[in-house]
Motif scaffolding. Structure first.
Motif, PDB file in Angstrom:
ATOM      1  N   LYS A  23       0.839  -1.212   0.000  1.00 58.92           N
ATOM      2  CA  LYS A  23       0.000   0.000   0.000  1.00 58.92           C
ATOM      3  C   LYS A  23       0.864   1.249   0.000  1.00 58.92           C
ATOM      4  O   LYS A  23       0.601   2.197  -0.746  1.00 58.92           O
ATOM      5  CB  LYS A  23      -0.915  -0.021   1.234  1.00 58.92           C
ATOM      6  N   ASP A  64       0.993   4.102  -2.885  1.00 56.41           N
ATOM      7  CA  ASP A  64       0.792   5.520  -2.584  1.00 56.41           C
ATOM      8  C   ASP A  64       1.957   6.360  -3.106  1.00 56.41           C
ATOM      9  O   ASP A  64       1.758   7.451  -3.649  1.00 56.41           O
ATOM     10  CB  ASP A  64       0.646   5.743  -1.077  1.00 56.41           C
ATOM     11  N   ALA A  71      -1.154   9.063  -4.364  1.00 57.67           N
ATOM     12  CA  ALA A  71      -2.583   9.037  -4.040  1.00 57.67           C
ATOM     13  C   ALA A  71      -2.922  10.001  -2.917  1.00 57.67           C
ATOM     14  O   ALA A  71      -2.162  10.168  -1.969  1.00 57.67           O
ATOM     15  CB  ALA A  71      -2.995   7.618  -3.646  1.00 57.67           C
ATOM     16  N   SER A  72      -4.058  10.631  -3.020  1.00 59.71           N
ATOM     17  CA  SER A  72      -4.545  11.544  -1.985  1.00 59.71           C
ATOM     18  C   SER A  72      -5.387  10.775  -0.990  1.00 59.71           C
ATOM     19  O   SER A  72      -6.248  10.000  -1.369  1.00 59.71           O
ATOM     20  CB  SER A  72      -5.381  12.643  -2.626  1.00 59.71           C
ATOM     21  N   MET A  73      -5.104  10.999   0.272  1.00 58.67           N
ATOM     22  CA  MET A  73      -5.898  10.371   1.333  1.00 58.67           C
ATOM     23  C   MET A  73      -6.843  11.442   1.861  1.00 58.67           C
ATOM     24  O   MET A  73      -6.595  12.048   2.886  1.00 58.67           O
ATOM     25  CB  MET A  73      -4.983   9.849   2.452  1.00 58.67           C
ATOM     26  N   THR A 101      -1.826  12.775   6.361  1.00 61.12           N
ATOM     27  CA  THR A 101      -1.322  12.554   5.013  1.00 61.12           C
ATOM     28  C   THR A 101       0.070  13.167   4.867  1.00 61.12           C
ATOM     29  O   THR A 101       0.313  14.295   5.262  1.00 61.12           O
ATOM     30  CB  THR A 101      -2.281  13.174   3.974  1.00 61.12           C
ATOM     31  N   THR A 108       3.618  12.127   0.158  1.00 62.29           N
ATOM     32  CA  THR A 108       3.386  11.071  -0.832  1.00 62.29           C
ATOM     33  C   THR A 108       1.908  10.782  -0.998  1.00 62.29           C
ATOM     34  O   THR A 108       1.528  10.032  -1.868  1.00 62.29           O
ATOM     35  CB  THR A 108       4.063   9.747  -0.412  1.00 62.29           C
ATOM     36  N   GLY A 109       1.080  11.346  -0.138  1.00 66.67           N
ATOM     37  CA  GLY A 109      -0.336  11.043  -0.178  1.00 66.67           C
ATOM     38  C   GLY A 109      -0.677   9.839   0.687  1.00 66.67           C
ATOM     39  O   GLY A 109      -1.802   9.398   0.712  1.00 66.67           O
ATOM     40  N   SER A 110       0.285   9.304   1.413  1.00 63.63           N
ATOM     41  CA  SER A 110       0.062   8.132   2.240  1.00 63.63           C
ATOM     42  C   SER A 110      -0.105   8.545   3.695  1.00 63.63           C
ATOM     43  O   SER A 110       0.434   9.549   4.141  1.00 63.63           O
ATOM     44  CB  SER A 110       1.262   7.188   2.133  1.00 63.63           C
TER      45      SER A 110
END
Length: 177
Positions: free
Chosen positions: A140, A144, A149-151, A157, A160-162
């Motif tokens: 995961k 990310d 990826a946006s959380m 967050t 990295t968006g993780s």
């Protein structure tokens, strides 16, 4: 996994991951257990269902990897695990004994992220004895990192968006060679 070192070396990418030999013993017992158990010698017992168990532990490090004899079981070493487990499972009956190699980094923390040499080469390896346990989380995290990826709605967050801080897992921590 264990081949990461050779693959990365051929690309000029630092990747200090080395195979470490561990012992795996399958046994059965009339004692019922539904959770993982850590034993005194830092070995672990995991239930496989209906009185069947997986006992794992020990680590053998060597600089002289001999592929021909790599899978040889040292029964004296295996017996060390068995004796400790008998304290919890005195009726244990051994079904099988074998060894496996765990890809391990020098700091026992997996490498997850982009390499410093190639922007399109990512690594997710080096989890050692915890590789299967950490696999979903490190997968995961790598997704990310790769996708940014946006959380949404997460106050933790990272860039990295993780929701997991990727810094401790960065392959760049070994880029000192």
């Amino acid at each position: 996994g264990n081949e990461s070192y050779d693959l990365c070396r051929n690309l000029g990418v630092p990747c200090p991951i080395f195979p470490v030999k561990g012992y795996i013993i399958r046994f059965h017992s009339d004692i019922e257990m539904t959770h993982n158990l850590e034993l005194l010698n830092r070995s672990y017992v995991s239930p496989l269902g209906k009185g069947k168990y997986h006992l794992s532990g020990l680590a053998e490090f060597t600089s002289d990897y001999d592929a021909e004899n790599a899978m040889e079981v040292n029964m004296g070493r295996a017996q060390e695990l068995i004796e400790v487990a008998k304290a919890e499972f005195p009726d244990m009956i051994i079904d099988s004994v074998h060894v496996g190699y765990r890809p391990l980094t020098p700091d026992d923390t997996p490498m997850v992220g982009m390499t410093t040499r190639y922007e399109n080469l990512y690594i997710n390896a080096g989890g050692g004895s915890k590789g299967w346990t950490l696999g979903a989380g490190s997968g995961k995290l790598l997704a990310d990192i790769m996708l940014g990826a946006s959380m949404e709605g997460s106050s933790t967050t990272t860039t990295t968006g993780s929701s997991i801080d990727p810094t401790p897992y960065s392959p760049a921590r070994f880029d000192i060679f």
